[in-house]
Design a protein around this motif. Structure first.
Motif, PDB file in Angstrom:
ATOM      1  N   ASN A   1      44.597  -8.110  -5.099  1.00  0.00           N
ATOM      2  CA  ASN A   1      44.745  -7.558  -4.680  1.00  0.00           C
ATOM      3  C   ASN A   1      45.727  -7.925  -3.464  1.00  0.00           C
ATOM      4  OD1 ASN A   1      42.958  -7.402  -3.073  1.00  0.00           O
ATOM      5  ND2 ASN A   1      42.355  -4.844  -3.690  1.00  0.00           N
ATOM      6  N   GLU A   2      46.274  -7.108  -2.571  1.00  0.00           N
ATOM      7  CA  GLU A   2      47.271  -7.263  -1.262  1.00  0.00           C
ATOM      8  C   GLU A   2      45.872  -7.793  -0.189  1.00  0.00           C
ATOM      9  OE1 GLU A   2      45.975  -3.205  -0.249  1.00  0.00           O
ATOM     10  OE2 GLU A   2      46.260  -3.982  -1.758  1.00  0.00           O
TER      11      GLU A   2
ATOM     12  N   PHE B   1      52.642  -9.866   1.298  1.00  0.00           N
ATOM     13  CA  PHE B   1      52.001  -8.726   1.710  1.00  0.00           C
ATOM     14  C   PHE B   1      52.844  -7.680   1.895  1.00  0.00           C
ATOM     15  CE2 PHE B   1      50.097  -6.518   4.993  1.00  0.00           C
ATOM     16  CZ  PHE B   1      49.020  -5.846   4.371  1.00  0.00           C
TER      17      PHE B   1
ATOM     18  N   LEU C   1      54.452  -5.716  -1.271  1.00  0.00           N
ATOM     19  CA  LEU C   1      53.009  -5.280  -1.962  1.00  0.00           C
ATOM     20  C   LEU C   1      52.600  -3.867  -1.467  1.00  0.00           C
ATOM     21  CD1 LEU C   1      49.923  -8.258  -3.030  1.00  0.00           C
ATOM     22  CD2 LEU C   1      52.540  -6.639  -4.663  1.00  0.00           C
ATOM     23  N   THR C   2      52.150  -3.400   0.588  1.00  0.00           N
ATOM     24  CA  THR C   2      51.739  -2.784   1.232  1.00  0.00           C
ATOM     25  C   THR C   2      53.483  -1.704   0.721  1.00  0.00           C
ATOM     26  OG1 THR C   2      52.650  -3.746   2.769  1.00  0.00           O
ATOM     27  CG2 THR C   2      50.205  -3.722   2.291  1.00  0.00           C
TER      28      THR C   2
END
Length: 227
Positions: free
Chosen positions: A17-18, A27, A30-31
């Motif tokens: 995951n991030e 990053f 993803l966020t």
């Protein structure tokens, strides 16, 4: 055990995951995109087009979750010129990413669905164009697309051929998206071949979708990310 099941288990084993990503570009993706759980006004039409509404329903190959993800992805990159190859319901989803005609979408489909054309015409200000990939991307490279979606290829050889055909349109900010490349051995091998190509700098594999970037400033990295 079927090939997709084995491939999915391998994906889960290697996925992150991030918190395990150190690339600022990935990053942020993803966020701000992958894990954006805020509701979107477009989701209502999106959910209807994927099966809830009898009037809008057509042959969907995407779940609502994956459709929403594709919508967020296309919106995040604010594409101005989008191309969809082997288009199905994906065109309607991408059309939702804009409320004006500033984003041009070209559809690459020999026989585009009449229902699909009707939905796009009714729900979007975007132009619907059916053409061949070769006509959409001439070898001269005059036509540049910042977002290309290669949709539901059944022939891995044809997918790689179309990838090469589309190369003249590559820019530093290009985003290319594939799907279902874990479906069988041939598709997965095609995905591995694409990852190793010299022009590719960053890839992100979410199992359902495979993202390719050509950013020259990025070191070559491959990410396996839980969507």
């Amino acid at each position: 055990m079927t090939f997709p099941t084995l491939s999915y288990l391998q994906f889960l084993w290697h996925s992150k995951n991030e918190h395990a990503v150190h690339s600022p570009f990935v990053f942020s993706l993803l966020t701000k995109c992958f894990y954006d759980r805020k509701p979107k006004p477009a989701y209502s039409f999106l959910n209807a087009s994927l099966g809830e509404n009898e009037k809008l329903r057509f042959n969907s190959l995407l779940s609502q979750k994956n459709g929403q993800f594709l919508y967020r992805l296309h919106s995040y990159f604010e594409s101005k010129q989008t191309l969809v190859s082997e288009a199905t319901d994906t065109l309607a989803i991408l059309a939702l990413a804009t409320s004006s005609a500033t984003n041009k979408i070209k559809v690459i489909a020999a026989t585009p669905s009449a229902t699909l054309q009707e939905i796009v015409a009714a729900e979007s200000e975007l132009d619907f164009t059916a053409t061949s990939l070769e006509e959409a991307i001439p070898a001269s490279g005059n036509e540049l697309f910042d977002f290309i979606y290669f949709d539901n290829y059944s022939d891995s050889k044809k997918l790689l051929e179309d990838y090469i055909t589309a190369q003249p349109s590559i820019t530093n900010d290009s985003v290319w998206v594939f799907n279902n490349l874990h479906q069988n051995k041939d598709k997965k091998e095609t995905w591995e071949a694409i990852k190793q190509r010299a022009e590719v700098s960053v890839t992100v594999d979410t199992y359902h979708f495979q993202l390719v970037f050509f950013r020259r400033e990025q070191p070559k990295e491959h990410f396996i990310i839980r969507q």
